[in-house]
Design an enzyme around this catalytic site. Structure first.
Site, PDB file in Angstrom:
ATOM      1  N   LYS A 194     -19.554  18.930  34.779  1.00 16.00           N
ATOM      2  CA  LYS A 194     -18.474  18.278  35.533  1.00 16.00           C
ATOM      3  C   LYS A 194     -17.134  18.503  34.820  1.00 16.00           C
ATOM      4  O   LYS A 194     -17.114  18.918  33.660  1.00 16.00           O
ATOM      5  CB  LYS A 194     -18.776  16.780  35.642  1.00 16.00           C
ATOM      6  CG  LYS A 194     -18.840  16.062  34.299  1.00 16.00           C
ATOM      7  CD  LYS A 194     -19.494  14.685  34.416  1.00 16.00           C
ATOM      8  CE  LYS A 194     -19.519  13.976  33.084  1.00 16.00           C
ATOM      9  NZ  LYS A 194     -20.362  12.773  33.106  1.00 16.00           N
TER      10      LYS A 194
ATOM     11  N   TYR B  14      10.827  14.287  16.217  1.00 17.20           N
ATOM     12  CA  TYR B  14      11.370  13.119  16.912  1.00 17.20           C
ATOM     13  C   TYR B  14      11.153  11.842  16.129  1.00 17.20           C
ATOM     14  O   TYR B  14      10.058  11.587  15.634  1.00 17.20           O
ATOM     15  CB  TYR B  14      10.693  12.955  18.274  1.00 17.20           C
ATOM     16  CG  TYR B  14      11.152  13.939  19.316  1.00 17.20           C
ATOM     17  CD1 TYR B  14      12.463  13.989  19.742  1.00 17.20           C
ATOM     18  CD2 TYR B  14      10.237  14.825  19.893  1.00 17.20           C
ATOM     19  CE1 TYR B  14      12.871  14.895  20.716  1.00 17.20           C
ATOM     20  CE2 TYR B  14      10.631  15.721  20.873  1.00 17.20           C
ATOM     21  CZ  TYR B  14      11.948  15.754  21.275  1.00 17.20           C
ATOM     22  OH  TYR B  14      12.338  16.638  22.230  1.00 17.20           O
TER      23      TYR B  14
HETATM   24  C1  LIG Z   1     -21.315  12.778  32.067  1.00 14.52           C
HETATM   25  C2  LIG Z   1     -22.697  12.302  32.270  1.00 14.52           C
HETATM   26  C3  LIG Z   1     -23.745  12.739  31.433  1.00 14.52           C
HETATM   27  C4  LIG Z   1     -23.520  13.584  30.204  1.00 14.52           C
HETATM   28  O1  LIG Z   1     -23.107  12.758  29.138  1.00 14.52           O
HETATM   29  P1  LIG Z   1     -22.847  13.348  27.650  1.00 14.52           P
HETATM   30  O2  LIG Z   1     -22.500  12.159  26.859  1.00 14.52           O
HETATM   31  O3  LIG Z   1     -21.698  14.292  27.784  1.00 14.52           O
HETATM   32  O4  LIG Z   1     -24.095  14.021  27.241  1.00 14.52           O
HETATM   33  C5  LIG Z   1     -25.028  12.353  31.754  1.00 14.52           C
HETATM   34  N1  LIG Z   1     -25.289  11.550  32.816  1.00 14.52           N
HETATM   35  C6  LIG Z   1     -24.298  11.087  33.615  1.00 14.52           C
HETATM   36  C7  LIG Z   1     -24.636  10.211  34.765  1.00 14.52           C
HETATM   37  C8  LIG Z   1     -22.979  11.431  33.357  1.00 14.52           C
HETATM   38  O5  LIG Z   1     -22.005  10.954  34.141  1.00 14.52           O
END
Ligand SMILES: *Cc1c(COP(=O)(O)O)cnc(C)c1O
Length: 359
Positions: free
Chosen positions: A35, A255
């Site tokens: 994702k 800054y």
């Molecule tokens: C993003 C996500 C994962 C992966 O999690 P990580 O901590 O990156 O391994 C697994 N399950 C769900 C439902 C997620 O949203």
């Protein structure tokens, strides 16, 4: 691009981390979580480089799924938050996507009209994260409705853990117990584990595991853990020195002059800033590598630039390579120095950064 602000993506390292996840998974299948454009690394090249090695891919949006299909990815793809509205159904069917169903509104959308195919569904139980998922009673009811529908094929049973990144946290065990009670007697493959649970909780591995962050080479744990030594960084973020100057004791840099030279110092200016995704809250002292040698961030992070104390690297010159994180400098170290997590660093990379893929 001439600015040389680049994210170098090592596909061999991604495959190596996937192979490691597979070893931890034992017999469980792997939903490769890509994702948010593969946690900012580029979902399509990552999906392609695994080929048929990947059991399935997990994305958050329909657009992410369609981009993978358009790129020729044939493996199963799961929409991990399911559909956001009924209008997505035609595309879900056309692209043979799998759906998480986490609420009654989604259940109604899925069952409203007859479909030409049976969709695989991942039914989500809320075991205590209280973000998505059905209550235990509603879960059983939803399961029965799905089972009775000709729109639905295999039903997976899933939940998500709130505290797996802290090994030994008592709520993890509590969630496992709630899950086992919630799914008792229901047929179907089950899935619970993110990266942290995959590595640290053998009893959470079950039929499908869902690693994300570990595939990108960052430790899923908030504290120190031996897994870090087995993972290989996939992204190396780098840029170049664009200016070098000497400043006298007491001169302020950047800054607000939040940092003043405690002694005569050499300052290097690097072509990367928060406009590229380098974290604005990175503290003075955050490590960087200049020509492979350690230096530190001084002064505030600007939009397009940062400033370094390179006093210990007398031969540093304009044009020299600076690594912000990746090979030789764990992203975890930079993340903690900026009060954030690697997930945030990776997904925050800006559009000006040039992505280069190596194998
Ligand atoms: C993003 C996500 C994962 C992966 O999690 P990580 O901590 O990156 O391994 C697994 N399950 C769900 C439902 C997620 O949203």
């Amino acid at each position: 691009m001439s600015r040389h602000t680049e994210a170098i993506i090592n596909l061999a390292h991604f495959r190596s981390n996937h192979a490691l996840a597979k070893r931890y998974a034992g017999g469980a299948r792997i939903l490769v979580v890509i994702k948010a454009n593969g946690y900012g690394h580029g979902a399509v090249p990552l999906a392609r480089c695994l080929g048929d090695e990947a059991d399935a891919f997990g994305v958050a949006t329909l657009e992410e799924a369609v981009a993978l299909r358009d790129a020729g990815i044939q493996r199963p793809i799961v929409l991990m938050e399911g559909m956001f509205e009924a209008a997505e159904m035609a595309t879900v069917v056309a692209h043979r996507l799998e759906l998480v169903v986490h609420c009654s509104e989604q259940l109604d959308m899925l069952l409203a009209v007859p479909l030409p195919v049976r969709l695989r569904v991942w039914l989500k139980l809320d075991t205590g994260m209280h973000r998505l998922g059905f209550t235990p009673v509603a879960f059983r009811h939803a399961y029965e409705r799905l089972r009775a529908s000709a729109n639905v094929g295999e039903i997976h049973l899933m939940s998500h853990l709130a505290c797996a990144d802290e090994p030994g946290h008592p709520f993890v065990v509590e969630q496992l117990a709630r899950f086992d009670e919630g799914v008792a007697g229901l047929a179907g493959p089950v899935s619970l584990a993110n990266s942290a649970a995959l590595v640290s909780l053998p009893q959470a591995r079950r039929d499908w595991v869902r690693p994300g962050i570990m595939l990108y080479g960052a430790s899923p744990f908030s504290g120190v853990h031996t897994i870090a030594a087995e993972l290989r960084p996939v992204m190396t973020l780098c840029s170049r020195l664009i200016a070098v100057r000497d400043v006298a004791t007491g001169e302020g840099v950047g800054y607000g002059q939040i940092w003043r030279a405690p002694r005569a110092s050499r300052i290097g200016t690097v072509a990367i800033g928060y406009g590229d995704g380098y974290p604005r809250h990175a503290r003075v002292g955050t490590p960087v590598l200049v020509n492979g040698k350690p230096a530190t961030l001084v002064g505030r992070v600007s939009m397009d630039m940062i400033t370094l104390d390179i006093s210990t690297i007398p031969d540093a010159r304009v044009g020299d390579t600076v690594v912000l994180w990746g090979e030789g400098l764990p992203a975890e170290v930079v993340a903690s120095s900026a009060d954030t997590i690697t997930y945030d660093l990776f997904t925050g990379i800006g559009r000006r950064v040039d992505f280069r893929y190596r194998d």
